[in-house]
Design a protein around this motif. Sequence first.
Motif, mmCIF file in Angstrom:
data_model
loop_
_atom_site.group_PDB
_atom_site.id
_atom_site.type_symbol
_atom_site.label_atom_id
_atom_site.label_comp_id
_atom_site.label_asym_id
_atom_site.label_seq_id
_atom_site.Cartn_x
_atom_site.Cartn_y
_atom_site.Cartn_z
ATOM 1 N N ASN A 51 0.860 -1.185 0.000
ATOM 2 C CA ASN A 51 0.000 0.000 0.000
ATOM 3 C C ASN A 51 0.899 1.239 0.000
ATOM 4 O OD1 ASN A 51 0.680 0.620 2.811
ATOM 5 N ND2 ASN A 51 -0.643 -1.123 3.305
ATOM 6 N N ALA A 52 0.286 2.368 -0.045
ATOM 7 C CA ALA A 52 1.075 3.607 -0.188
ATOM 8 C C ALA A 52 1.349 4.273 1.149
ATOM 9 C CB ALA A 52 0.332 4.566 -1.117
ATOM 10 N N ASN A 53 1.084 3.567 2.250
ATOM 11 C CA ASN A 53 1.343 4.181 3.566
ATOM 12 C C ASN A 53 2.781 4.697 3.702
ATOM 13 O OD1 ASN A 53 -1.254 3.339 3.977
ATOM 14 N ND2 ASN A 53 -0.879 2.384 5.956
ATOM 15 N N PRO A 54 3.773 3.916 3.275
ATOM 16 C CA PRO A 54 5.160 4.404 3.428
ATOM 17 C C PRO A 54 5.396 5.714 2.688
ATOM 18 C CG PRO A 54 5.145 2.061 2.944
ATOM 19 C CD PRO A 54 3.748 2.547 2.752
ATOM 20 N N ILE A 55 4.762 5.844 1.522
ATOM 21 C CA ILE A 55 4.962 7.072 0.743
ATOM 22 C C ILE A 55 4.390 8.265 1.509
ATOM 23 C CG2 ILE A 55 4.548 8.266 -1.432
ATOM 24 C CD1 ILE A 55 4.162 5.554 -2.742
ATOM 25 N N LEU A 56 3.257 8.055 2.144
ATOM 26 C CA LEU A 56 2.646 9.140 2.916
ATOM 27 C C LEU A 56 3.541 9.528 4.093
ATOM 28 C CD1 LEU A 56 -1.101 8.023 2.888
ATOM 29 C CD2 LEU A 56 -0.067 9.893 1.613
ATOM 30 N N ILE A 57 4.148 8.514 4.667
ATOM 31 C CA ILE A 57 5.055 8.795 5.783
ATOM 32 C C ILE A 57 6.244 9.594 5.278
ATOM 33 C CG2 ILE A 57 6.592 7.739 7.506
ATOM 34 C CD1 ILE A 57 4.466 5.384 7.575
ATOM 35 N N GLU A 58 6.749 9.160 4.105
ATOM 36 C CA GLU A 58 7.855 9.918 3.500
ATOM 37 C C GLU A 58 7.462 11.350 3.236
ATOM 38 O OE1 GLU A 58 9.459 8.453 -0.184
ATOM 39 O OE2 GLU A 58 10.475 6.836 0.855
ATOM 40 N N LYS A 59 6.215 11.555 2.875
ATOM 41 C CA LYS A 59 5.746 12.901 2.510
ATOM 42 C C LYS A 59 5.455 13.778 3.724
ATOM 43 C CE LYS A 59 3.818 12.071 -2.086
ATOM 44 N NZ LYS A 59 4.691 13.009 -2.787
ATOM 45 N N GLY A 60 5.581 13.180 4.930
ATOM 46 C CA GLY A 60 5.438 14.039 6.101
ATOM 47 C C GLY A 60 4.438 13.561 7.126
ATOM 48 N N ALA A 61 3.693 12.504 6.811
ATOM 49 C CA ALA A 61 2.785 11.970 7.828
ATOM 50 C C ALA A 61 3.609 11.265 8.910
ATOM 51 C CB ALA A 61 1.805 11.001 7.182
ATOM 52 N N LYS A 62 3.005 11.163 10.104
ATOM 53 C CA LYS A 62 3.723 10.500 11.199
ATOM 54 C C LYS A 62 3.392 9.018 11.171
ATOM 55 C CE LYS A 62 4.657 14.259 14.250
ATOM 56 N NZ LYS A 62 5.847 14.698 13.526
ATOM 57 N N ALA A 63 4.404 8.184 11.366
ATOM 58 C CA ALA A 63 4.173 6.740 11.377
ATOM 59 C C ALA A 63 3.704 6.327 12.762
ATOM 60 C CB ALA A 63 5.456 6.019 11.030
ATOM 61 N N ILE A 64 2.740 5.438 12.773
ATOM 62 C CA ILE A 64 2.277 4.894 14.056
ATOM 63 C C ILE A 64 2.229 3.383 13.955
ATOM 64 C CG2 ILE A 64 0.965 6.872 14.905
ATOM 65 C CD1 ILE A 64 -1.522 5.584 13.667
ATOM 66 N N ASP A 65 2.303 2.735 15.116
ATOM 67 C CA ASP A 65 2.224 1.278 15.123
ATOM 68 C C ASP A 65 0.762 0.851 15.222
ATOM 69 O OD1 ASP A 65 3.415 1.097 18.583
ATOM 70 O OD2 ASP A 65 1.469 1.644 17.754
ATOM 71 N N PHE A 66 0.567 -0.429 15.374
ATOM 72 C CA PHE A 66 -0.779 -0.998 15.404
ATOM 73 C C PHE A 66 -1.599 -0.426 16.566
ATOM 74 C CE2 PHE A 66 -3.674 -4.190 13.873
ATOM 75 C CZ PHE A 66 -4.446 -4.537 14.971
ATOM 76 N N GLU A 67 -0.858 -0.046 17.615
ATOM 77 C CA GLU A 67 -1.519 0.484 18.812
ATOM 78 C C GLU A 67 -1.806 1.980 18.699
ATOM 79 O OE1 GLU A 67 -2.667 -1.455 21.162
ATOM 80 O OE2 GLU A 67 -1.841 -3.100 20.000
ATOM 81 N N GLY A 68 -1.293 2.567 17.626
ATOM 82 C CA GLY A 68 -1.515 4.007 17.455
ATOM 83 C C GLY A 68 -0.415 4.848 18.058
#
Lengths: 377, 789
Positions: free
Chosen positions: A272-289
């Motif tokens: 999915n594109a989640n990593p790209i969004l993180i690269e673009k500036g979103a904060k990464a979170i784990d399964f627990e948030g």
Amino acid sequence: MKQHTEAPYWITLAHLPKWGTEKINRLVVKIVHDNLMSLETFFHAEDEWKDKFELSNTDILDLQNAKSELPNNAFLAEDLLSQGFEIVSINSPEYSKTLKNNLKIKAPTVLYVKGNKQILNEKSVAIVGSREADDISLQFTDNIAKKVSEQYKVVVSGFAKGVDKQALDSAIKYKGQSIIVLPQGIMTFGSGIKKYYQEITNGDVLVVSIFHPKAVWNAGLAMARNPIIYALATEIYVAQSAESGGTWAGVIDGLKKGRVILVRKPNEGEENANPILIEKGAKAIDFEGNIIENIEVVHNAPKLNENSEKEGIEKVITLLEKQTLTPKQILEKVQLNMSGKELAKKLNSLPNIQTLKKSNRIHYFVKQDNPTLFATK
Amino acid sequence: MTRQQAEQKLKFIFGFNHFHDNQWIVIDKILQGQRVLLIEKTGFGKSLCYQFPATQFEGITIVFSPLIALMRDQVQKMQALGISANFISSQHAEEENNHTINEALNGKLKILYIHPARMESVKWLETVRDKQLKIAMVVVDEAHCISTWGHDFIPSYRKIVTLVNLLPLNFPVLATTATATKRVEDDIKIQVSKNISSIRGNLLRENLSLFVINVQSEDEKMVWLAENLEKIQGTGIVYTGTRVSTEIYAKWFEYLKINAVHYNSGIDTETKKDIERGLMNNQYKCVVSTNALGMGIDKPDIRFVVHTQIPVSPIHYYQEIGRAGRDGKPSYIILFYNPNEDKTLPLSFIESGKPEIKKYQRVIEAVRSERLGLQGIGKITNLKQTQINVILADLIVQNIVIEAIDGKSKKYEYKYGASELDTQSFEELRKDKLKDFDEMLNYLASLTCRMKFLCNFLGDNLPNNCGVCDNCRNQNRQVVVTQAWKDNLADFRETYFPVLEVEDKTNNLVNGVAASYYGISNVGQSLHRSKYENGGDFPDWLLLLTLKAFHRHFGKEKFDVVLYVPPTKSGDLVKNFAEKTAKSLNCSFLDILKKNRITQSQKIFQTGLLKKDNLKDAFIIENPNEIAGKSVLLIDDIYDSGATIKEIGKYLSKLGATKIAPLVIAKTINADLRTENNNYIPTKLAITKIVPFVVANTLNADLQTENDNYIPAKIDIENIKGILKKWRLEKATQVKLPPYTIFPDATLNNIVEKMPETILDLLDIKGLGKILIKKYGQEIIDIIKQNKV
């Protein structure tokens, strides 16, 4: 709104054709804030429109035309109110402060609601994601909804398939509160109100729409309501995104506006594109948030390049060998970074693809060879 | 537009030379976009106050009216004048209504009349929102229906109030009524808050001669009418209190060869239309009706209006008599009053006008848990539909429940955040209605000008007397019932047999007949004795009466077999009766219809749906061949809702019976006891004890329901018991016998439990024989009456 008597005026103003939200809101500010006037008084003070409100002749004509619809909108308002819907106008103390803070002059002029309006001003969390979300994303959504509900925060959902529905149903399961932001007029949501009747009457679910009460669903409205979901929330969680579509567009837009957006870090092997969004500036979170600091993202997301498009079209052809579909239907099944029109153009250029008109829409399918009497290997 | 210019157009379009002054005042305001409440008597010409402006405005005028007959009337008049008008109502098929709505949308109508209930139609809602429909004015006819303080509050009028408050400023609105007290006028103005001015004309109807005739019994009413009705020239209306009594009086007139017909809201639409037409064409001497008739009938020459039952208030009365003499010619208004009995029915409406609070809570809980339609609410709460309607109306007014449209049906929802039920307003309303009823009694007792009394009650200050009422003329009417009339009445009662309307086009069940209403001619008492007092088989005279009913209704028709309805509890009363009936009619009697499962007594269930469910698939015939191709006479003792007969009829039709006709001994009054306008008659008072013969007056006696005996709250039972004991001792002393020989304690307890109000009631008291009743009955009745609060 004094005893709802101004409802027809708000309906008339909020849906002025050819006027954008910003223009309408600027007028509302002039009327209500600068001149301490009610909308009713404004509409009947035509002689002041030009000078006091500095309206152009075109604007005046638009308003006069709109004014002639007031009796019709009175009937609409009566029907709306008698069925338990309400109007929360932008100047109302009940209007969501979060929404106003986030969108400012572009906040919707009116919100049509049903249920516990107080939810609008509670701390709220949007959980968004693909319509075709994987199980892990749905579980994540359920997990976050649980945490959010335990913290007495409100879950904001778009009521779409996949993550949206999961977020809502989980919030209800965990006895939390939620806001459903509709991609259609509130009076066309009969089946939904039936389904969530208990939760609405208990004060746990608030249904919200920014569109004309009788507007039927269309993809345009679905896209238009996405920013509202984000703007109603103080926190945004993304369960899963592709590199196109509503979730992607909403996150990109939010990041542009400086919103803090929390995106689930995908497991290895997830596409999915989640990593790209993180690269673009979103904060990464784990399964627990929980926020993951100093993340190193390895993204397995398919790169959107010519190969990617080629693969996508191949998938489409495979699909069309078995089914006859419209471009819209195709896009619902295969993730492509193109619009329906572009896809249609592409398909029209392919030799093996044929078209068929059904229910006034062009459907595509793969032309089959003429069957022979004897099968050959 | 000046008045002169307007009157030129008036002449051209409507043919009138001038407006009345008040008409012009109203029209002038309307043309300027103002809001007006017009209170003017019948015959003033209120309709012109909106019809004229409607012809001048660009766009369509929407007129809300609850009176279908009036709408039909007005539309015909407009069309005759070349003004395009039409109306939509429940009496039209959906296609017809939709066609009319399309005409409105396409600009082909100037005036559209609409019943408020039609506001929920999907087609109407879509059209009225469409900006293509240019709406010029809104008219609210019978505006008093807006006010809960009024005599005729209609729940769907609350939608009109909401609408009017949403309409823009400078949008003309006209509300009209002929009957509004000051209180109602003020309430309307508060509800419709935007700048509404009111114009009130005088309510004097100079051509109406008002009379009150005091009687001691229903017989006296019937005899007076028999002797005098034909002496009054022209056509008129006789109003009764209940549907049953419309039929009985109409039958009485038929018996006397007076051309009369009955009318009530239980009659089908086509028949109603025929009767209305007949009335307009003077086809009848009179129409006997509940207050369902007359509202909106624009007949100029109704020469008399008679009331056999006193209304609950002077305003109701004024409205109902207002139908008479619209042409200005002399007309007679007669009101019968039996002070011993006639207060009961109106008081029961007032005292029990609202169901108990716990029933409201039941409905609230039901819709809180689920979005429900009327049937669903009935199923869960086990409340009668009439009660549910009253409760829902109140809950909607108080914003606790919402009426939502779900496709083509209505669903009721609980409104989030609703306040607690306000019962204080019920109590205030009840007290207010009691006050109005007191005023009605004051009218009856008045020795001064009656018209002045009515007009002053309505807020007029009439300076002069009318000169034509019985008080002004110093005329008092008495009724003498001769033996000849008594014989006539007795003969009449032997010929009147209530029809059982069960015919269904989906099966072979046809209408049947009952020998009597329960309670008439000792029928109820006789049935009760056999069923509950071990009185043996139903007596032969009941068989004779039933056979008379059969021959009257079915004539010489033959039936192949006689079956009977198997009872809920064991016993052969109905079986034996059916067997005797079959023998008398020379038919085969078959004891083959059985129950294949246990059912509960139907009287537990308050709703038709639950009654139906109780009986579903409950009946069986082991050998269906015995029925196939045969016509069946189906016997039962008592007919109530008809659910049992209908279920059996359906079943026997499936087995191949060619016809199933029900024949029963007694039809309960419950089956027919309705008044109009949703007046709720509580189960506890919808009673089987009936004033002799004619009118099913409900009395303050108990109905044995599943749960409790009704004892009116205000009666001090112990006090009455004590007084009766003392009286019994005095009587016993006089005859030098022990008190128990008058009647034992068990009988005394029965008396105070049931609180009989008439001699007939005493017949139902265990331990009171006829001789004793003859000797002491009236004294006992008097003691009870004098000591009730």
